[in-house]
Motif scaffolding. Structure first.
Motif, PDB file in Angstrom:
ATOM      1  N   ARG A  63     -16.034   2.120   0.927  1.00  0.00           N
ATOM      2  CA  ARG A  63     -16.806   1.866   1.956  1.00  0.00           C
ATOM      3  C   ARG A  63     -16.580   2.983   3.101  1.00  0.00           C
ATOM      4  NH1 ARG A  63     -21.680   1.492   1.214  1.00  0.00           N
ATOM      5  NH2 ARG A  63     -21.382   3.525   2.140  1.00  0.00           N
ATOM      6  N   SER A  97     -14.946 -14.678  -2.716  1.00  0.00           N
ATOM      7  CA  SER A  97     -13.932 -14.154  -2.006  1.00  0.00           C
ATOM      8  C   SER A  97     -14.455 -12.711  -1.426  1.00  0.00           C
ATOM      9  CB  SER A  97     -12.716 -14.189  -2.906  1.00  0.00           C
ATOM     10  OG  SER A  97     -12.757 -13.251  -3.797  1.00  0.00           O
ATOM     11  N   LEU A  98     -15.364 -12.226  -2.106  1.00  0.00           N
ATOM     12  CA  LEU A  98     -15.767 -10.939  -1.743  1.00  0.00           C
ATOM     13  C   LEU A  98     -17.041 -10.918  -0.795  1.00  0.00           C
ATOM     14  CD1 LEU A  98     -15.515  -9.228  -5.282  1.00  0.00           C
ATOM     15  CD2 LEU A  98     -14.309  -8.628  -3.265  1.00  0.00           C
ATOM     16  N   ALA A 146     -16.653  -8.492   2.166  1.00  0.00           N
ATOM     17  CA  ALA A 146     -16.192  -7.139   1.630  1.00  0.00           C
ATOM     18  C   ALA A 146     -17.623  -6.342   1.543  1.00  0.00           C
ATOM     19  CB  ALA A 146     -15.664  -7.102   0.253  1.00  0.00           C
ATOM     20  N   ALA A 190     -12.802  -2.081  -2.389  1.00  0.00           N
ATOM     21  CA  ALA A 190     -14.042  -1.835  -1.871  1.00  0.00           C
ATOM     22  C   ALA A 190     -14.446  -1.483  -0.256  1.00  0.00           C
ATOM     23  CB  ALA A 190     -15.270  -3.256  -2.026  1.00  0.00           C
ATOM     24  N   HIS A 191     -13.415  -1.999   0.278  1.00  0.00           N
ATOM     25  CA  HIS A 191     -13.192  -1.554   1.751  1.00  0.00           C
ATOM     26  C   HIS A 191     -12.908   0.037   1.944  1.00  0.00           C
ATOM     27  CE1 HIS A 191     -13.653  -5.153   4.392  1.00  0.00           C
ATOM     28  NE2 HIS A 191     -13.318  -5.911   3.207  1.00  0.00           N
ATOM     29  N   VAL A 230     -19.583  -4.887  -0.119  1.00  0.00           N
ATOM     30  CA  VAL A 230     -20.139  -4.915  -1.779  1.00  0.00           C
ATOM     31  C   VAL A 230     -21.797  -5.174  -1.665  1.00  0.00           C
ATOM     32  CG1 VAL A 230     -20.101  -6.287  -3.833  1.00  0.00           C
ATOM     33  CG2 VAL A 230     -18.105  -5.957  -2.772  1.00  0.00           C
ATOM     34  N   LEU A 232     -11.325  -6.325  -3.277  1.00  0.00           N
ATOM     35  CA  LEU A 232     -11.543  -6.612  -2.031  1.00  0.00           C
ATOM     36  C   LEU A 232     -10.961  -5.201  -1.271  1.00  0.00           C
ATOM     37  CD1 LEU A 232     -12.424  -8.512   0.337  1.00  0.00           C
ATOM     38  CD2 LEU A 232      -9.849  -9.458  -0.124  1.00  0.00           C
ATOM     39  N   LEU A 233      -9.838  -4.923  -1.462  1.00  0.00           N
ATOM     40  CA  LEU A 233      -9.345  -3.959  -0.989  1.00  0.00           C
ATOM     41  C   LEU A 233      -9.984  -2.413  -1.441  1.00  0.00           C
ATOM     42  CD1 LEU A 233      -6.375  -2.978   0.473  1.00  0.00           C
ATOM     43  CD2 LEU A 233      -5.433  -2.578  -2.061  1.00  0.00           C
TER      44      LEU A 233
END
Lengths: 465, 465
Positions: B292, B318-319, B322, B288-289, B324, B285-286
């Motif tokens: 990006r 949960s993503l 995000a 990917a942000h 993704v 999650l972290l």
């Protein structure tokens, strides 16, 4: 002994392998070249173009952890890996497929067409136990020839070792009572055959799966299901039909209608020489005691009791004091008793500085955060014993082997210059496992969750972990 | 389109099957006759001797429960069952094996030598959803010809349906983002191919498994692993080699050393037209942000982000917020996300009073205690809709079908008089699944544990449960 095939027969134009130990039959082994993730081929393509494909490389199979709470792992599938490596070839149809999909280019197709693994493989012998970090298998050759084997080697070892680990726990729980593998219907039809094989390595005595008997020579068993009783006009008719054909030594299934009535009928039909009764439902502890008492009262003191309902190692252990003579295990065996795979990985740990022959090897390892780091360098492993001859540590190192561990080394040569050099009968792996487990501290066979029963110690350049 | 074979090649002397829909290639299908538990053969032997083998019989496949907390099941493997039934034949080597092991007698061997299934099979079409008690498949013929198919049918349906159910949950969680199946290394090498197929039915878009691409025409993907980066003298060299060969549209793996540095290098090497980056470790999650944001700052606004680290349906969900673009799923897909098998059983539910042709059928069912009872009688099934066209109940019955359910029936004819009549491309099953799931109440795709989203209602002579 017959030639010919069965389940997975010969590929046209390729000879079946000779029989491989253990009483199994000749079964043609198909090409394994497409049991491969696409990126292995695209990496070969890019490395061929970059001039790095021929760099000498060392890949190792290991696991970062055991399944939650397990105390040891069991290596299984090694024999199947050797077959897979030997049969890893790209034939015309496969090459056409890769060309049409444009997965690789013509240069790579030519290289693949001539592919035969020509490197070396060392590994823990089949049946041996392992721990986190154990270098279970080491594959050495050019980058391109080794990287292609990643998926098929991991598929086999991850699956078969998971089943063998569950089998080993069950066989420890069962003690001297035989275990019957009967999980074929609960998993993929060919995974089932491999599962029977792995269960045998882990200590099971027999299987219901005929293909496993055919291929690997594992003893097979089985007599009847509820359907057979329901087919007939009465339970007595069914029992009589079975005894007429299979003899009084057969096993009668007694829980289709009423167990007590079935046991009475069974002994009336077969006499006190009835081989066994099978119980497939209910509170097995309670029912086994009742059936034993009833059989004894009827004079059938030698009639055995087989139980077969959703057993796992805990249920087996809970029946230790019950009058049970054999256990049949299905679902929980073929699904690894909660851990259907072994989380082994196949990692590049060293590679040559250049593609020159004899270029020196440099250790390599992934370094990013995230828990997936690994230890670089080509490794040896040895099991150190305490003063009483009991194993006390798994020692993994990258430098010279200390003298006191020299004769306790775990890796053996499996493939030398592309030739398989370590075929053995399946019984050898089964016996090796029993001996290896026996050599562990006693807490190894505790069923409760705990740490690995041996710590893994790293010696020499073991950085990065 | 090429003829010929690959993974599982032709049995000597038997023609490969023609291509079966869905863009796959001709692959020889071996005999499936030994994917059988021994008791099926001993039952045939005893029934032949007793004169009951020819009694007309109805077997049904169903499950007593869904895996804990799951809201629906997904039928998968039907197409593979049809192949298996067609290839269920006993050849010379198999008959020799059965003779030498004394599993059956000469009369039975003669009967087996002539075996070809000549009965009828109806079932839920592939991709359809199911619930506890749904008669997923119904096999009808003589007792002997039907009882032999128990293990192979269950192996296929139990495995493939477990994978498809996990795939369906993951695809619901992923929404419009594509899912890549990459679990081959985590399960048996041929179970992996079946898993890719089932995942595709359940909504996955692509696979890394080349054998699944070859056999079933599933789109394949994959570019490189950490080993490729480690092979080269620097990450930049590796990226350059990959881009040179696979083009700037490729996917670069950016977590071998330092992710931020790798992303910078990737865009320097490939330009802002870089296809995608892959992240295989860390807090996705972290990361990917951050990636990006970095890609956007570098001007690579169209470069996609693929994540691939131990994902399951919960991690995918949960993503959702995000940045993704695609998910790669391995272990949790091929192990059924905690439920690697489907607990389907194959039970005799009716059989003729005698072996006379046209003898009336009588329903039969196991009656003992222990939770393993079943419902006797040949069944139909229909899905009742509410006023809004949403499914509200799975109705299972043994008598005539009520008029209002006549056009909502679920079973279709698959095999008629031994001939397969329902081959279809794999895409048909995939589309059917999407439509069937869409027709369920909205709570079907909740990931949290719950009851089956439809209740199963029994109509008519549904006693014994």
């Amino acid at each position: 002994m017959n030639t010919a095939d069965l389940g997975l027969p010969e590929e046209e134009g390729r000879e079946a392998l000779p029989q491989k130990g253990g009483g199994g039959r000749r079964v043609g082994v198909p090409s394994t070249a497409l049991f491969t993730d696409q990126y292995e081929l695209t990496m070969v393509r890019a490395a061929l173009a970059a001039g790095t494909a021929e760099r000498r490389s060392v890949f190792e199979v290991f696991t970062r952890r055991l399944p939650n709470g397990r105390r040891y792992g069991v290596v299984a599938g090694t024999g199947r890996v050797l077959d897979a490596v030997e049969n890893f070839r790209f034939d015309g149809a496969v090459l056409d497929f890769l060309r049409e999909r444009e997965i690789v280019d013509e240069e790579t197709l030519r290289w693949l067409a001539g592919y035969r693994f020509s490197g070396d493989i060392w590994g823990y012998p089949e049946g041996e136990v392992y721990f986190p970090g154990s270098p279970i298998m080491r594959v050495e050759g050019t980058f391109a020839e080794c990287v292609l084997l990643e998926t098929v080697i991991l598929s086999i070892l991850n699956h078969d070792s998971a089943i063998a680990a569950a089998a080993s726990r069950m066989s420890a729980a069962a003690g001297d009572r035989p275990l019957i593998e009967m999980g074929a219907r609960r998993t993929h039809e060919l995974a089932a055959v491999a599962a029977s094989r792995a269960a045998y390595v882990g200590g099971f005595a027999t299987t219901s799966d005929l293909a496993a008997g055919f291929r690997y020579g594992i003893p097979t068993v089985g007599t009847s299901a509820h359907a057979f009783t329901l087919l007939h006009d009465s339970e007595r008719d069914a029992f009589q039909a079975q005894v007429n054909t299979l003899g009084r030594g057969t096993t009668l299934l007694v829980d289709t209608y009423d167990v007590a009535e079935a046991v009475r009928t069974a002994v009336e039909v077969a006499g006190t020489g009835l081989g066994a009764v099978r119980i497939d439902s209910g509170d097995l502890l309670l029912v086994a005691h009742r059936v034993r008492q009833q059989l004894d009262e009827l004079g059938a003191r030698d009639t055995k009791i087989v139980v077969t309902s959703d057993l796992d190692e805990y249920a087996i252990a809970s029946l230790a004091a019950a009058p049970v003579d054999a256990y049949g295990v299905g679902t929980q065996l073929v699904t690894g008793s909660g851990h259907p795979t072994s989380s082994m990985v196949y990692k590049l740990v060293a590679r040559a500085e250049s593609a020159r022959p004899n270029a020196p090897l440099v250790p390599v390892a992934k370094r990013s955060t995230g828990g997936k780091t690994s230890v670089g360098g080509r490794k040896w492993a040895a099991r150190r014993l305490d003063a009483y001859g009991v194993a006390e540590a798994e020692v993994v190192g990258t430098g010279p082997v200390p003298g006191e561990l020299a004769d306790r080394q775990l890796l053996v040569e499996l493939v030398k210059g592309g030739e398989v050099v370590a075929r053995e009968p399946l019984d050898a792996a089964r016996e090796r496992h029993a001996a290896a487990r026996e050599g562990l501290p006693m807490s190894a066979t505790q069923l409760s969750r705990g740490e690995p029963v041996l710590p893994t110690e790293y010696l020499h350049g073991a950085s990065g972990s």
